[in-house]
Design a protein around this motif. Sequence first.
Motif, PDB file in Angstrom:
ATOM      1  N   TRP A  16       3.990  19.956 -55.155  1.00 55.55           N
ATOM      2  CA  TRP A  16       4.648  19.308 -56.290  1.00 55.55           C
ATOM      3  C   TRP A  16       6.132  19.110 -56.010  1.00 55.55           C
ATOM      4  CZ3 TRP A  16       3.756  16.700 -60.583  1.00 55.55           C
ATOM      5  CH2 TRP A  16       4.749  16.643 -61.570  1.00 55.55           C
ATOM      6  N   PHE A  17       6.777  20.123 -55.500  1.00 56.28           N
ATOM      7  CA  PHE A  17       8.219  20.082 -55.268  1.00 56.28           C
ATOM      8  C   PHE A  17       8.572  18.996 -54.257  1.00 56.28           C
ATOM      9  CE2 PHE A  17      12.254  21.375 -53.461  1.00 56.28           C
ATOM     10  CZ  PHE A  17      12.967  21.839 -54.547  1.00 56.28           C
ATOM     11  N   ALA A  18       7.835  18.949 -53.156  1.00 48.31           N
ATOM     12  CA  ALA A  18       8.144  17.984 -52.101  1.00 48.31           C
ATOM     13  C   ALA A  18       7.912  16.546 -52.571  1.00 48.31           C
ATOM     14  CB  ALA A  18       7.298  18.278 -50.863  1.00 48.31           C
ATOM     15  N   SER A  19       6.776  16.313 -53.217  1.00 46.73           N
ATOM     16  CA  SER A  19       6.474  14.949 -53.665  1.00 46.73           C
ATOM     17  C   SER A  19       7.408  14.508 -54.786  1.00 46.73           C
ATOM     18  CB  SER A  19       5.021  14.860 -54.131  1.00 46.73           C
ATOM     19  OG  SER A  19       4.784  15.711 -55.242  1.00 46.73           O
ATOM     20  N   ALA A  20       7.742  15.436 -55.687  1.00 44.07           N
ATOM     21  CA  ALA A  20       8.652  15.099 -56.777  1.00 44.07           C
ATOM     22  C   ALA A  20      10.041  14.759 -56.251  1.00 44.07           C
ATOM     23  CB  ALA A  20       8.729  16.251 -57.771  1.00 44.07           C
ATOM     24  N   GLY A 172      17.121  -5.647 -55.047  1.00 40.91           N
ATOM     25  CA  GLY A 172      15.676  -5.844 -55.112  1.00 40.91           C
ATOM     26  C   GLY A 172      14.895  -4.851 -54.281  1.00 40.91           C
ATOM     27  N   TRP A 173      15.362  -4.604 -53.066  1.00 41.25           N
ATOM     28  CA  TRP A 173      14.652  -3.662 -52.197  1.00 41.25           C
ATOM     29  C   TRP A 173      14.740  -2.227 -52.705  1.00 41.25           C
ATOM     30  CZ3 TRP A 173      11.004  -5.023 -49.173  1.00 41.25           C
ATOM     31  CH2 TRP A 173      10.994  -6.308 -48.607  1.00 41.25           C
ATOM     32  N   VAL A 174      15.786  -1.899 -53.450  1.00 36.56           N
ATOM     33  CA  VAL A 174      15.881  -0.560 -54.051  1.00 36.56           C
ATOM     34  C   VAL A 174      14.734  -0.347 -55.039  1.00 36.56           C
ATOM     35  CG1 VAL A 174      17.295   0.976 -55.466  1.00 36.56           C
ATOM     36  CG2 VAL A 174      18.373  -0.479 -53.741  1.00 36.56           C
ATOM     37  N   PHE A 175      14.426  -1.357 -55.851  1.00 35.74           N
ATOM     38  CA  PHE A 175      13.308  -1.256 -56.786  1.00 35.74           C
ATOM     39  C   PHE A 175      11.975  -1.123 -56.040  1.00 35.74           C
ATOM     40  CE2 PHE A 175      16.299  -4.005 -59.406  1.00 35.74           C
ATOM     41  CZ  PHE A 175      16.725  -2.960 -60.195  1.00 35.74           C
ATOM     42  N   ILE A 176      11.811  -1.852 -54.951  1.00 30.54           N
ATOM     43  CA  ILE A 176      10.575  -1.782 -54.165  1.00 30.54           C
ATOM     44  C   ILE A 176      10.388  -0.380 -53.594  1.00 30.54           C
ATOM     45  CG2 ILE A 176       9.397  -2.626 -52.103  1.00 30.54           C
ATOM     46  CD1 ILE A 176       9.404  -4.665 -54.335  1.00 30.54           C
ATOM     47  N   ILE A 177      11.440   0.187 -53.040  1.00 26.83           N
ATOM     48  CA  ILE A 177      11.363   1.545 -52.474  1.00 26.83           C
ATOM     49  C   ILE A 177      10.985   2.556 -53.543  1.00 26.83           C
ATOM     50  CG2 ILE A 177      12.725   3.399 -51.426  1.00 26.83           C
ATOM     51  CD1 ILE A 177      14.326   1.149 -49.987  1.00 26.83           C
ATOM     52  N   ASN A 178      11.573   2.416 -54.725  1.00 26.05           N
ATOM     53  CA  ASN A 178      11.229   3.326 -55.820  1.00 26.05           C
ATOM     54  C   ASN A 178       9.754   3.223 -56.178  1.00 26.05           C
ATOM     55  OD1 ASN A 178      11.689   5.065 -58.207  1.00 26.05           O
ATOM     56  ND2 ASN A 178      11.321   3.181 -59.336  1.00 26.05           N
ATOM     57  N   GLY A 179       9.225   2.005 -56.245  1.00 25.07           N
ATOM     58  CA  GLY A 179       7.816   1.839 -56.567  1.00 25.07           C
ATOM     59  C   GLY A 179       6.911   2.526 -55.565  1.00 25.07           C
ATOM     60  N   ILE A 180       7.236   2.414 -54.289  1.00 24.44           N
ATOM     61  CA  ILE A 180       6.425   3.037 -53.238  1.00 24.44           C
ATOM     62  C   ILE A 180       6.508   4.558 -53.306  1.00 24.44           C
ATOM     63  CG2 ILE A 180       6.194   3.294 -50.735  1.00 24.44           C
ATOM     64  CD1 ILE A 180       7.198   0.390 -50.490  1.00 24.44           C
ATOM     65  N   ALA A 181       7.681   5.091 -53.699  1.00 20.60           N
ATOM     66  CA  ALA A 181       7.910   6.539 -53.692  1.00 20.60           C
ATOM     67  C   ALA A 181       6.949   7.294 -54.607  1.00 20.60           C
ATOM     68  CB  ALA A 181       9.357   6.843 -54.086  1.00 20.60           C
ATOM     69  N   PHE A 182       6.471   6.664 -55.695  1.00 12.58           N
ATOM     70  CA  PHE A 182       5.571   7.360 -56.610  1.00 12.58           C
ATOM     71  C   PHE A 182       4.221   7.670 -55.966  1.00 12.58           C
ATOM     72  CE2 PHE A 182       8.523   5.576 -59.736  1.00 12.58           C
ATOM     73  CZ  PHE A 182       8.742   6.702 -60.509  1.00 12.58           C
ATOM     74  N   GLY A 183       3.901   6.979 -54.870  1.00 14.74           N
ATOM     75  CA  GLY A 183       2.665   7.285 -54.155  1.00 14.74           C
ATOM     76  C   GLY A 183       2.647   8.702 -53.600  1.00 14.74           C
ATOM     77  N   ALA A 184       3.833   9.259 -53.308  1.00 12.52           N
ATOM     78  CA  ALA A 184       3.899  10.622 -52.788  1.00 12.52           C
ATOM     79  C   ALA A 184       3.392  11.628 -53.813  1.00 12.52           C
ATOM     80  CB  ALA A 184       5.342  10.951 -52.387  1.00 12.52           C
ATOM     81  N   VAL A 185       3.727  11.425 -55.088  1.00 14.06           N
ATOM     82  CA  VAL A 185       3.278  12.345 -56.140  1.00 14.06           C
ATOM     83  C   VAL A 185       1.768  12.254 -56.308  1.00 14.06           C
ATOM     84  CG1 VAL A 185       3.499  12.986 -58.563  1.00 14.06           C
ATOM     85  CG2 VAL A 185       5.491  12.148 -57.310  1.00 14.06           C
ATOM     86  N   ILE A 186       1.232  11.034 -56.318  1.00 11.67           N
ATOM     87  CA  ILE A 186      -0.210  10.862 -56.488  1.00 11.67           C
ATOM     88  C   ILE A 186      -0.963  11.530 -55.339  1.00 11.67           C
ATOM     89  CG2 ILE A 186      -2.066   9.151 -56.608  1.00 11.67           C
ATOM     90  CD1 ILE A 186      -0.050   7.255 -57.929  1.00 11.67           C
TER      91      ILE A 186
END
Length: 435
Positions: A16-20, A172-186
């Motif tokens: 949890w800690f790492a993905s969050a 724009g690319w900052v928003f894209i990176i953020n969207g991809i980052a949530f995959g780590a939590v899942i």
Amino acid sequence: MSATFASLKYRNYRLWFASALVANIGTWMQRVAQDWVVLTVLTNNSGVAVGIVTALQFIPHLFLSAWAGLLADRVDRRKLLMLTQGGMGVLGLGLGALVLSGAAELWHVYVFAGLLGVVSAIDGPVRQTFVAELVPTKRLANAVGLNSTNFNAARLIGPGLAGLLIAAVGTGWVFIINGIAFGAVILALTRMRDLRVQPTASRAKGQIREGLSYIRGRSDIVVIMVVMGVVSTFGLNFQLTSAMMARVEFGRGAGEYGILGSVLAIGSLAGALLAARRERPRVRLVLGAAFAFAIAMGIQAVMPTYVGYLIVCIPVGFASLTMLTSANAAIQLSVAPEMRGRVMSIYMMVLLGTTPLGSPVVGWIGETFGPRYAVLIGAVATLLVAAVATVWAYRTWHVRVRARLSRTHRIPRPYLQVDYPPLADPTPEKQALAA
């Protein structure tokens, strides 16, 4: 393993800690990019527009938090988190695609901010209470403190990284990176095993009212919520005030704005690490941190230079994080497990749902009278509510404060001893106050 990082010995919490941390860095990057694109691309330095965007992200908390808390008390928290984290990822990708295409308009950002607020309102209570399934009860305060450490380590990295990326490749690319980052939590949620499943609430009528009645009967929780509500309304508007101070007052760019957030996180991270060592935060710590926060913000409001303002971000971050973490842990540790979701959801509704009321006002003050007054209003409001709450608690709970000298050191050290009346009736409220 030291007491500060005790929860990291549990595998589920490590996942949890790492993905969050990955997701939180992405979130902070998006916050900076979102405010910057509104302030510099879609408007002409409009503090009101930035305030509206911030407000739209938090308005849903006013209407959905109580229901979301009940949902967190009823359903499988891991599955619900997968849905909410995935939803936030999709929204990040969508906004990024709009900005990269050059089609983004101000109303688009408003819509995405509102949708993100809806998903966040559902995500908040379950994310706050899910930590109880990752560690034993005796480590819950430590886990809450480390969650704050995680969030503020991300705040240390995210804004500065966002500033660099905005300058290099655009928002724009900052928003894209953020969207991809949530995959780590899942991914992390799918790999967790043997969760410490908490008691759940059975389906029945009036369960949200039951949560409200529970809170009304706990004056310690009411005090915390009132103080944090006022502070959140006028004081915890760092996204807005930092953007206006950097851009308008000091004439700086995206990089310097990002640095303000990163330096603020240095103090926040120190506060979070200290909070992780506390076994039982109390109401008095919340009030003491509120006073310190008010004083630090007052000093920050009058700093004449960017560097001076930057330096005072450290005590502001330390005091704010101590206040937030202590309030969170004090409530979570003192409520029944089957009520935790509802109580925390109402707390988050107060903490986050009041922001829509304050952000446009603070933005208007900054735009009309100057950014310094936007910072100062937070300091004054926090000082007043902390003073009123302290006087009320002193009289109502019959608290006695005495000056003492510690004899445990070679040189005696002065300290204040806070005494509560004997527990004639061991109610949860009295236990929380005297613990």
